[in-house]
Design a protein around this motif. Sequence first.
Motif, PDB file in Angstrom:
ATOM      1  N   ASP A 100       0.755  -0.923  -0.131  1.00 56.57           N
ATOM      2  CA  ASP A 100       0.186  -0.125   0.376  1.00 56.57           C
ATOM      3  C   ASP A 100       1.150   1.586   0.206  1.00 56.57           C
ATOM      4  O   ASP A 100       0.656   2.241  -0.727  1.00 56.57           O
ATOM      5  CB  ASP A 100      -0.926  -0.258   0.851  1.00 56.57           C
ATOM      6  CG  ASP A 100      -1.442  -1.660   1.450  1.00 56.57           C
ATOM      7  OD1 ASP A 100      -2.749  -1.207   0.580  1.00 56.57           O
ATOM      8  OD2 ASP A 100      -1.803  -1.634   2.200  1.00 56.57           O
ATOM      9  N   VAL A 101       1.915   0.794   0.724  1.00 53.82           N
ATOM     10  CA  VAL A 101       2.860   1.876   1.034  1.00 53.82           C
ATOM     11  C   VAL A 101       4.187   1.754   0.587  1.00 53.82           C
ATOM     12  O   VAL A 101       4.372   1.171   0.574  1.00 53.82           O
ATOM     13  CB  VAL A 101       2.525   2.693   2.398  1.00 53.82           C
ATOM     14  CG1 VAL A 101       3.892   4.094   2.879  1.00 53.82           C
ATOM     15  CG2 VAL A 101       1.257   3.632   2.400  1.00 53.82           C
ATOM     16  N   VAL A 129      -0.058   3.088  -5.322  1.00 53.16           N
ATOM     17  CA  VAL A 129      -0.027   2.771  -3.868  1.00 53.16           C
ATOM     18  C   VAL A 129       0.868   4.334  -3.705  1.00 53.16           C
ATOM     19  O   VAL A 129       1.420   4.857  -4.549  1.00 53.16           O
ATOM     20  CB  VAL A 129       1.918   1.998  -4.779  1.00 53.16           C
ATOM     21  CG1 VAL A 129       2.884   2.443  -5.553  1.00 53.16           C
ATOM     22  CG2 VAL A 129       2.553   1.589  -3.083  1.00 53.16           C
ATOM     23  N   ARG A 130       0.763   4.540  -2.795  1.00 48.62           N
ATOM     24  CA  ARG A 130       0.984   5.767  -1.995  1.00 48.62           C
ATOM     25  C   ARG A 130       2.875   6.215  -1.841  1.00 48.62           C
ATOM     26  O   ARG A 130       4.009   4.565  -1.559  1.00 48.62           O
ATOM     27  CB  ARG A 130       1.114   6.173  -0.825  1.00 48.62           C
ATOM     28  CG  ARG A 130       1.277   6.346   0.751  1.00 48.62           C
ATOM     29  CD  ARG A 130       0.887   7.794  -0.494  1.00 48.62           C
ATOM     30  NE  ARG A 130      -0.251   8.708  -0.004  1.00 48.62           N
ATOM     31  CZ  ARG A 130      -1.064   9.290  -0.969  1.00 48.62           C
ATOM     32  NH1 ARG A 130      -0.780  10.683  -1.162  1.00 48.62           N
ATOM     33  NH2 ARG A 130      -2.739   9.962  -0.681  1.00 48.62           N
ATOM     34  N   ARG A 131       3.660   7.243  -2.347  1.00 51.22           N
ATOM     35  CA  ARG A 131       4.818   6.750  -2.379  1.00 51.22           C
ATOM     36  C   ARG A 131       5.123   8.228  -1.676  1.00 51.22           C
ATOM     37  O   ARG A 131       5.267   8.620  -1.072  1.00 51.22           O
ATOM     38  CB  ARG A 131       5.546   7.290  -3.633  1.00 51.22           C
ATOM     39  CG  ARG A 131       5.210   6.183  -4.555  1.00 51.22           C
ATOM     40  CD  ARG A 131       5.833   6.095  -5.670  1.00 51.22           C
ATOM     41  NE  ARG A 131       4.936   7.547  -6.746  1.00 51.22           N
ATOM     42  CZ  ARG A 131       5.727   8.551  -7.214  1.00 51.22           C
ATOM     43  NH1 ARG A 131       7.618   8.777  -6.705  1.00 51.22           N
ATOM     44  NH2 ARG A 131       5.178   9.699  -7.772  1.00 51.22           N
ATOM     45  N   VAL A 132       6.265   7.664  -0.924  1.00 55.00           N
ATOM     46  CA  VAL A 132       6.980   8.510  -0.230  1.00 55.00           C
ATOM     47  C   VAL A 132       8.813   8.754  -0.223  1.00 55.00           C
ATOM     48  O   VAL A 132       9.508   7.866   0.426  1.00 55.00           O
ATOM     49  CB  VAL A 132       6.615   8.250   1.707  1.00 55.00           C
ATOM     50  CG1 VAL A 132       7.019   9.394   2.698  1.00 55.00           C
ATOM     51  CG2 VAL A 132       5.637   7.773   2.282  1.00 55.00           C
ATOM     52  N   VAL A 152       3.199   5.712   8.893  1.00 48.77           N
ATOM     53  CA  VAL A 152       1.785   5.843   7.950  1.00 48.77           C
ATOM     54  C   VAL A 152       1.261   4.319   8.653  1.00 48.77           C
ATOM     55  O   VAL A 152      -0.125   4.539   8.753  1.00 48.77           O
ATOM     56  CB  VAL A 152       2.903   5.083   7.146  1.00 48.77           C
ATOM     57  CG1 VAL A 152       2.183   4.848   5.830  1.00 48.77           C
ATOM     58  CG2 VAL A 152       4.269   6.642   6.580  1.00 48.77           C
ATOM     59  N   ARG A 156      -2.589   2.794   8.676  1.00 55.95           N
ATOM     60  CA  ARG A 156      -3.501   1.860   8.128  1.00 55.95           C
ATOM     61  C   ARG A 156      -3.223   0.472   8.746  1.00 55.95           C
ATOM     62  O   ARG A 156      -1.935  -0.083   8.341  1.00 55.95           O
ATOM     63  CB  ARG A 156      -2.095   2.088   7.014  1.00 55.95           C
ATOM     64  CG  ARG A 156      -2.861   3.313   5.810  1.00 55.95           C
ATOM     65  CD  ARG A 156      -1.686   2.915   4.849  1.00 55.95           C
ATOM     66  NE  ARG A 156      -1.918   4.034   3.903  1.00 55.95           N
ATOM     67  CZ  ARG A 156      -2.669   4.107   2.378  1.00 55.95           C
ATOM     68  NH1 ARG A 156      -2.768   2.882   2.218  1.00 55.95           N
ATOM     69  NH2 ARG A 156      -2.415   5.140   1.359  1.00 55.95           N
ATOM     70  N   ALA A 161       3.967  -1.773   3.652  1.00 55.09           N
ATOM     71  CA  ALA A 161       4.223  -1.286   3.793  1.00 55.09           C
ATOM     72  C   ALA A 161       5.484  -1.620   3.093  1.00 55.09           C
ATOM     73  O   ALA A 161       6.522  -2.607   3.591  1.00 55.09           O
ATOM     74  CB  ALA A 161       5.066  -0.246   4.497  1.00 55.09           C
TER      75      ALA A 161
END
Length: 352
Positions: A100-101, A129-132, A152, A156, A161
Amino acid sequence: MTRIAGVSGVLPPHRYRQGELGAGLAALRGGTGDELALAERFFAGAGVEFRHLMFPLERYGEFDGFGQANDAWLEAASELAHRSAELALRSAGMDAEQVDVVVSTTVTGIAVPSLEARIASRLGLRQDVRRVPLFGLGCAGGAGGLAVVDEVLAGRPGGVALLLATELCSLTLQRTDVSPPNLLATALFGDGAGALLAVGEEHPAAGGGPTVVATRSRLYPGTERLLGWQVGASGFGILLGPDLPELVRLHVGEEVASFLAAHDLKPGDVGSWVCHPGGPRVLDVLGEELCLPDAALAPSRESLARCGNLSSASVLHILRDVIDQGPPPPGSFGLMLALGPGFSSELVLLRW
């Protein structure tokens, strides 16, 4: 709490003994007899036996300026990040579509779009997908990245992750710089990548890794010029103050003791130490200040000897080694510790 479900570490193909690298880099650099003698002393005292480079040593003389070096970094770092992610997914028994991340950290090259975006389709990550992406945490990036993953996943609890730490330190080589800080950095740093899969507390995945109990980030005021990059036309020039070990002595031992005390623990209660191998003197000071037995920092010293300082990726390699040697007893504690630019520290308390 966040649980670590899988972790990996990868190294590039070109492996050199420390003496080979010293001689080869001296040939690239040139320099006076005094400068070469100083370089030899740094290489001999770095606590490093082998290092892995992404390219054959002779190729480093061909890079003309930061642009060419960064172009090479883009291609090579994408390959290493992809390999480390695949291995971490496999060790966790998970598919990329479940992620997811993704948090990615590096300090040895610049990429826009960032590394995780460049490998997303090839790896099989979902389009949503959440990108950091993180840049600038330096050697603290692996531990700091895990702290970001933990925060994060707190929001969630059923999520997954992926953390990527990818460093090609060799491509920051400053051939004309014969200053002691640059010679020391050239003697210490190697290339490598690591990845980690973590799940939130409501995720059904099991995995034999530890949970994250707590994290702490700390900046030490007035130390901004102690450790970091001086960016110029030739790329990333090292800032490395000679008093770093003494600042570790002044601040970090007390910081670790305070962090552990907040959880009713003392250094002696920690069974597994996952400490970034910043160099032999830094490890010596940590051991002295925390009154640790030699065995506590042995994984860090062994990693330093085997492949050098991998910047942000080192702590993931060391965590993998600790797990591979046989998981610590259930209920036992571990501490991940890394120091970075700023001057800063990142602490992650783990429990098996």
